[in-house]
Motif scaffolding. Structure first.
Motif, PDB file in Angstrom:
ATOM      1  N   SER A 175       0.826  -1.204   0.000  1.00 27.22           N
ATOM      2  CA  SER A 175       0.000   0.000   0.000  1.00 27.22           C
ATOM      3  C   SER A 175       0.867   1.263   0.000  1.00 27.22           C
ATOM      4  O   SER A 175       2.104   1.188   0.057  1.00 27.22           O
ATOM      5  CB  SER A 175      -0.923  -0.005   1.216  1.00 27.22           C
ATOM      6  OG  SER A 175      -0.165  -0.085   2.406  1.00 27.22           O
TER       7      SER A 175
ATOM      8  N   TYR B 233      -0.962  -7.109  -2.397  1.00 25.17           N
ATOM      9  CA  TYR B 233      -2.239  -6.417  -2.189  1.00 25.17           C
ATOM     10  C   TYR B 233      -2.052  -4.989  -1.708  1.00 25.17           C
ATOM     11  O   TYR B 233      -1.061  -4.628  -1.081  1.00 25.17           O
ATOM     12  CB  TYR B 233      -3.108  -7.194  -1.203  1.00 25.17           C
ATOM     13  CG  TYR B 233      -2.741  -7.040   0.251  1.00 25.17           C
ATOM     14  CD1 TYR B 233      -3.378  -6.097   1.060  1.00 25.17           C
ATOM     15  CD2 TYR B 233      -1.765  -7.836   0.840  1.00 25.17           C
ATOM     16  CE1 TYR B 233      -3.056  -5.955   2.402  1.00 25.17           C
ATOM     17  CE2 TYR B 233      -1.437  -7.707   2.167  1.00 25.17           C
ATOM     18  CZ  TYR B 233      -2.082  -6.766   2.955  1.00 25.17           C
ATOM     19  OH  TYR B 233      -1.764  -6.624   4.277  1.00 25.17           O
TER      20      TYR B 233
ATOM     21  N   THR C  54      -8.510 -14.166  -1.118  1.00 22.02           N
ATOM     22  CA  THR C  54      -7.997 -14.523  -2.446  1.00 22.02           C
ATOM     23  C   THR C  54      -6.979 -15.652  -2.350  1.00 22.02           C
ATOM     24  O   THR C  54      -6.993 -16.590  -3.162  1.00 22.02           O
ATOM     25  CB  THR C  54      -7.361 -13.293  -3.109  1.00 22.02           C
ATOM     26  OG1 THR C  54      -8.342 -12.248  -3.209  1.00 22.02           O
ATOM     27  CG2 THR C  54      -6.832 -13.632  -4.494  1.00 22.02           C
TER      28      THR C  54
ATOM     29  N   LEU D 166      -9.377  -9.100   2.087  1.00 23.42           N
ATOM     30  CA  LEU D 166      -9.576  -9.542   0.703  1.00 23.42           C
ATOM     31  C   LEU D 166      -8.376 -10.343   0.207  1.00 23.42           C
ATOM     32  O   LEU D 166      -8.534 -11.332  -0.528  1.00 23.42           O
ATOM     33  CB  LEU D 166      -9.804  -8.325  -0.195  1.00 23.42           C
ATOM     34  CG  LEU D 166     -10.010  -8.610  -1.678  1.00 23.42           C
ATOM     35  CD1 LEU D 166     -11.238  -9.490  -1.904  1.00 23.42           C
ATOM     36  CD2 LEU D 166     -10.122  -7.304  -2.471  1.00 23.42           C
TER      37      LEU D 166
ATOM     38  N   LEU E 157       1.655  -1.807  -5.452  1.00 21.80           N
ATOM     39  CA  LEU E 157       0.357  -1.432  -6.009  1.00 21.80           C
ATOM     40  C   LEU E 157      -0.134  -0.086  -5.479  1.00 21.80           C
ATOM     41  O   LEU E 157      -1.016   0.532  -6.066  1.00 21.80           O
ATOM     42  CB  LEU E 157      -0.680  -2.516  -5.674  1.00 21.80           C
ATOM     43  CG  LEU E 157      -0.371  -3.920  -6.189  1.00 21.80           C
ATOM     44  CD1 LEU E 157      -1.433  -4.899  -5.701  1.00 21.80           C
ATOM     45  CD2 LEU E 157      -0.291  -3.940  -7.698  1.00 21.80           C
TER      46      LEU E 157
ATOM     47  N   SER F 203      -5.308  -1.715  -2.240  1.00 19.86           N
ATOM     48  CA  SER F 203      -6.769  -1.645  -2.315  1.00 19.86           C
ATOM     49  C   SER F 203      -7.316  -2.737  -3.226  1.00 19.86           C
ATOM     50  O   SER F 203      -8.485  -3.096  -3.163  1.00 19.86           O
ATOM     51  CB  SER F 203      -7.203  -0.270  -2.831  1.00 19.86           C
ATOM     52  OG  SER F 203      -6.629  -0.024  -4.111  1.00 19.86           O
ATOM     53  N   THR F 204      -6.449  -3.281  -4.071  1.00 23.23           N
ATOM     54  CA  THR F 204      -6.779  -4.431  -4.915  1.00 23.23           C
ATOM     55  C   THR F 204      -5.809  -5.566  -4.598  1.00 23.23           C
ATOM     56  O   THR F 204      -4.811  -5.365  -3.890  1.00 23.23           O
ATOM     57  CB  THR F 204      -6.675  -4.072  -6.408  1.00 23.23           C
ATOM     58  OG1 THR F 204      -5.340  -3.628  -6.698  1.00 23.23           O
ATOM     59  CG2 THR F 204      -7.672  -2.963  -6.770  1.00 23.23           C
ATOM     60  N   VAL F 205      -6.098  -6.711  -5.141  1.00 25.87           N
ATOM     61  CA  VAL F 205      -5.264  -7.889  -4.897  1.00 25.87           C
ATOM     62  C   VAL F 205      -4.753  -8.430  -6.228  1.00 25.87           C
ATOM     63  O   VAL F 205      -5.517  -8.560  -7.185  1.00 25.87           O
ATOM     64  CB  VAL F 205      -6.053  -8.987  -4.155  1.00 25.87           C
ATOM     65  CG1 VAL F 205      -5.186 -10.223  -3.958  1.00 25.87           C
ATOM     66  CG2 VAL F 205      -6.543  -8.474  -2.805  1.00 25.87           C
ATOM     67  N   LYS F 206      -3.474  -8.754  -6.260  1.00 27.60           N
ATOM     68  CA  LYS F 206      -2.865  -9.308  -7.468  1.00 27.60           C
ATOM     69  C   LYS F 206      -2.075 -10.561  -7.105  1.00 27.60           C
ATOM     70  O   LYS F 206      -1.193 -10.527  -6.234  1.00 27.60           O
ATOM     71  CB  LYS F 206      -1.932  -8.286  -8.120  1.00 27.60           C
ATOM     72  CG  LYS F 206      -1.243  -8.808  -9.379  1.00 27.60           C
ATOM     73  CD  LYS F 206      -0.277  -7.779  -9.949  1.00 27.60           C
ATOM     74  CE  LYS F 206       0.436  -8.323 -11.185  1.00 27.60           C
ATOM     75  NZ  LYS F 206       1.436  -7.351 -11.701  1.00 27.60           N
TER      76      LYS F 206
END
Length: 379
Positions: free
Chosen positions: A79, A115, A156, A152, A144, A117-120
């Motif tokens: 983050s 990760y 995932t 999350l 990211l 705010s999104t997850v990769k």
């Protein structure tokens, strides 16, 4: 005055290095939260940067430590609060961890979930089975930025990386599933329920907090006991010093090094071992010794021996049947002779006893007759 200022600068620099080289392990407690949260997790003493620890190689020699096979997933926070140079430190930590493990399709498999705010999913457990390729993939990971969706990321990892299709091994293979979460902030979503679901699915969770990490969230995510699954470091600058701690935690027993009775080859199997034979040899029924030749040849030899034994048994049965009547006749004749002999002996003994009895009676009668005659003469 100049020397005084120089000495002061030196002392401040030395103090800064000491603080930089120090990390604290509170069993999941942030230093600022220790007094408030001490009833939950027992107090741990400050530990400096492994200054009195022996090199891990000596531990390995003493305990026969061996990296046990794992399905290992790193869940890393990238983050906005993680600065670029700090994120590079995280990647160095991951690379150092990989160096301590045995990587391979039949050893430890590694995946990375990145990760914010999104997850990769950077790569899956089935992607890299060699250290050079795995470390090159780690070096290519980019941050990211943005938020911190830790819940999350755990969800995932559980649903998309710890699956058979992604390279995770079946439960009956007894391969431990391990997730290591590295974060420096407070999750912006809930983590308690999803972490509990992951643990219930057999995933062992380690939580590493850095600097401003929320220790309460780390304790909610980690597996029990907390003092073995929650870690805290002051800065990303010393996170790589946790490598030897994790190496010790994830260590397995080298059962073959402890001693074995395999005839040829010993193969470690988690905390046990199995025996194998060299090419051209077959493992015997005792699962330890080896015999020359393939299993097919051994089976053929066994079948031939069984056939020979069956033929010998048939011949023996025929011989026994052919001589059976003669043996029966001889046996009957012998029984009759024996019975006749017994009869003769009994008759002779009976006759001799009768003769003795008659002789005794005769003698008594003669004696009685003499007494009667003498009595008549007296009258």
């Amino acid at each position: 005055m100049t020397s005084l200022i120089g000495g002061l600068v030196f002392c401040i620099s030395f103090l800064g290095l000491e603080v930089q080289a120090t990390y604290r392990l509170y069993g999941g407690l942030h230093p600022r939260q220790h007094q408030a949260d001490s009833p939950i997790v027992p107090r741990q003493t400050f530990q400096r940067s492994f200054q009195r620890q022996q090199p891990f190689q000596s531990v390995q020699q003493e305990t026969h430590c061996k990296s046990r096979p794992l399905d290992l997933v790193f869940i890393i926070d990238s983050s906005r609060s993680v600065r670029p140079q700090e994120f590079e430190k995280v990647k160095i930590f991951l690379a150092d961890m990989v160096d301590t493990l045995e990587i391979g399709a039949d050893a430890t498999r590694v995946a990375v979930v990145n990760y914010a705010s999104t997850v990769k999913i950077e790569f899956l457990l089935k992607t890299h089975f060699d250290k050079p390729g795995l470390k090159a993939a780690l070096a290519r990971i980019e941050s990211l930025a943005a938020g911190t969706m830790t819940g999350l990321a755990i969800k995932t990892a559980m649903e998309e990386t710890f699956t058979e299709g992604s390279g995770a091994r079946l439960t009956n293979k007894n391969i431990a599933k391990v997730a290591i979460i590295v974060t420096d902030g407070r999750p912006q979503d809930t983590v308690e329920e999803v972490a509990a679901a992951a643990r219930a699915a057999g995933i062992e969770i380690y939580a590493v907090g850095v600097d401003r990490a929320d220790m309460k969230s780390l304790r909610l995510m980690a597996s029990l006991p907390l003092d073995e699954h929650v870690f805290y470091v002051e800065t990303y600058g010393v996170i790589e010093k946790l490598t030897s701690k994790f190496r010790e935690t994830l260590c397995g027993v080298d059962a073959c090094a402890l001693g074995h009775d395999c005839d040829h080859i010993c193969v470690n199997n988690n905390n046990s071992y199995a025996c194998k034979c060299r090419e051209g040899y077959t493992l015997n029924a005792d699962k330890k010794t080896c015999s020359p030749g393939s299993l097919q040849n051994q089976n053929q030899n066994q079948n031939q021996n069984q056939n020979q034994n069956q033929n010998q048994n048939q011949n023996q049965n025929q011989n026994q049947n052919g001589s059976g009547s003669n043996e029966d006749t001889n046996e009957m004749s012998g029984n009759e002779l024996s019975e006749d002999a017994c009869m003769c002996e009994a008759q002779i003994a009976f006759q001799m006893k009768m003769q003795s009895t008659i002789q005794q009676l005769t003698n008594k009668l003669d004696d009685l007759s003499r007494k009667v005659t003498q009595f008549g003469r007296r009258r």
